[in-house]
Design a protein around this motif. Structure first.
Motif, short mmCIF file in Angstrom:
data_model
loop_
_atom_site.label_atom_id
_atom_site.label_comp_id
_atom_site.label_asym_id
_atom_site.label_seq_id
_atom_site.Cartn_x
_atom_site.Cartn_y
_atom_site.Cartn_z
N GLU A 84 0.83 -1.21 0.00
CA GLU A 84 0.00 0.00 0.00
C GLU A 84 0.86 1.26 0.00
O GLU A 84 0.56 2.23 -0.69
N GLU A 85 1.93 1.22 0.78
CA GLU A 85 2.85 2.37 0.83
C GLU A 85 3.47 2.63 -0.54
O GLU A 85 3.58 3.78 -0.99
N GLN A 86 3.83 1.58 -1.20
CA GLN A 86 4.45 1.71 -2.51
C GLN A 86 3.46 2.21 -3.56
O GLN A 86 3.79 3.07 -4.38
N ALA A 87 2.26 1.70 -3.53
CA ALA A 87 1.23 2.13 -4.48
C ALA A 87 0.91 3.60 -4.29
O ALA A 87 0.71 4.35 -5.27
N GLY A 88 0.88 4.05 -3.04
CA GLY A 88 0.60 5.46 -2.77
C GLY A 88 1.71 6.36 -3.32
O GLY A 88 1.45 7.45 -3.85
N GLU A 89 2.95 5.92 -3.21
CA GLU A 89 4.06 6.73 -3.74
C GLU A 89 4.01 6.77 -5.27
O GLU A 89 4.25 7.83 -5.87
N ILE A 90 3.71 5.65 -5.90
CA ILE A 90 3.60 5.63 -7.36
C ILE A 90 2.55 6.65 -7.82
O ILE A 90 2.76 7.40 -8.78
N GLU A 91 1.41 6.68 -7.15
CA GLU A 91 0.35 7.61 -7.52
C GLU A 91 0.82 9.06 -7.38
O GLU A 91 0.55 9.90 -8.24
N ALA A 92 1.55 9.36 -6.30
CA ALA A 92 2.07 10.71 -6.09
C ALA A 92 3.11 11.07 -7.16
O ALA A 92 3.11 12.20 -7.67
N LEU A 93 3.95 10.14 -7.52
CA LEU A 93 4.99 10.40 -8.53
C LEU A 93 4.37 10.67 -9.90
O LEU A 93 4.83 11.56 -10.64
N GLU A 94 3.33 9.94 -10.25
CA GLU A 94 2.67 10.16 -11.54
C GLU A 94 2.01 11.53 -11.58
O GLU A 94 1.89 12.14 -12.66
N SER A 95 1.62 12.04 -10.43
CA SER A 95 1.04 13.38 -10.38
C SER A 95 2.13 14.44 -10.48
O SER A 95 1.97 15.45 -11.18
N ILE A 96 3.25 14.22 -9.78
CA ILE A 96 4.35 15.20 -9.79
C ILE A 96 5.03 15.24 -11.15
O ILE A 96 5.28 16.32 -11.70
#
Length: 239
Positions: free
Chosen positions: A5-17
């Motif tokens: 879950e932690e990793q999926a959340g970071e991926i989502e943030a990176l795709e936004s940034i």
């Protein structure tokens, strides 16, 4: 901690940034993705600037472990520089264990390529300046005369005398026992050899004043060659 879950959340943030720049390469067993970085002056033809893709792969316990980090498709970044960048990224990752860190690592890499490109430009400018100085030095030497040494002067003098037949003429005059002309006295005077060498060595050369006495006794060729020559006919203007 739920690492997935932690990793999926970071991926989502990176795709936004990094909108449009994050490329997901795989999701199983863990996310593997790439993010491009490039220096500010980078151009698409690769003549200026530095660029590469940073490839990250999560581990089973990321962010409590470092992610795998790779550099792909480097442009103007040699092997030693790649190793340097990877070392800095791994050191930064070690300092951020326990926290999501991809944004921090990408920011570090982005700053690194800008600084490294500044270093590359300075090196290129220094090399260009050095080449210009070397070219100017070569051009300057073209207009410099050959340095005269005692040895080179004697070689030149011997060749000069041979070309003019001075030695042969001196020998012939000595055999004939006739009186030398003023020009011949000068051209065949052996003491000139010694004075020439002293001049080259920077020593003071003494002038034999006797050479300039009794000028009436000297036989000057230029006057004798012209039967009509009369010094009394010369006007003040030399005509």
């Amino acid at each position: 901690m739920d690492y997935k879950e932690e990793q999926a959340g970071e991926i989502e943030a990176l795709e936004s940034i990094y909108y449009g720049d994050v490329t997901i390469l795989s999701t199983e067993p863990f996310h593997k993705f790439s993010i491009p970085i490039k220096s500010e002056e980078y151009d698409s033809d690769g003549k200026n600037g530095l660029a590469c893709n940073l490839v990250f792969t999560y581990t089973s316990k990321y962010p409590d472990e470092q992610p795998s980090i790779e550099i792909e498709e480097p442009i103007n970044i040699n092997n030693s520089h790649q190793e340097e960048l990877l070392l800095q990224l791994k050191q930064q990752a070690e300092e951020n264990i326990g926290m999501v860190m991809i944004f921090t690592l990408v920011s570090l890499a982005q700053e690194w390529v800008n600084l490294k490109w500044d270093d590359v430009k300075k090196q290129q400018e220094n090399e260009k300046l050095q080449k210009e100085q070397e070219r100017e030095e070569i051009e300057r030497k073209k207009f410099e005369g050959t340095r005269v040494t005692v040895e080179s002067f004697l070689i030149w003098k011997n060749k000069f005398e041979e070309d003019l037949g001075i030695k042969k003429k001196r020998e012939a005059v000595e055999k004939e026992g006739r009186k030398l002309t003023g020009r011949e006295l000068f051209m065949t005077d052996d003491t000139l050899n010694e004075s020439d060498l002293k001049f080259l060595d920077g020593e003071e050369v003494k002038v034999d004043e006797s050479l300039f006495q009794d000028l009436d006794d000297l036989d000057i060729d230029d006057e004798d060659d012209d039967p009509d020559f009369d010094p009394n006919n010369f006007d003040s203007d030399g005509s």
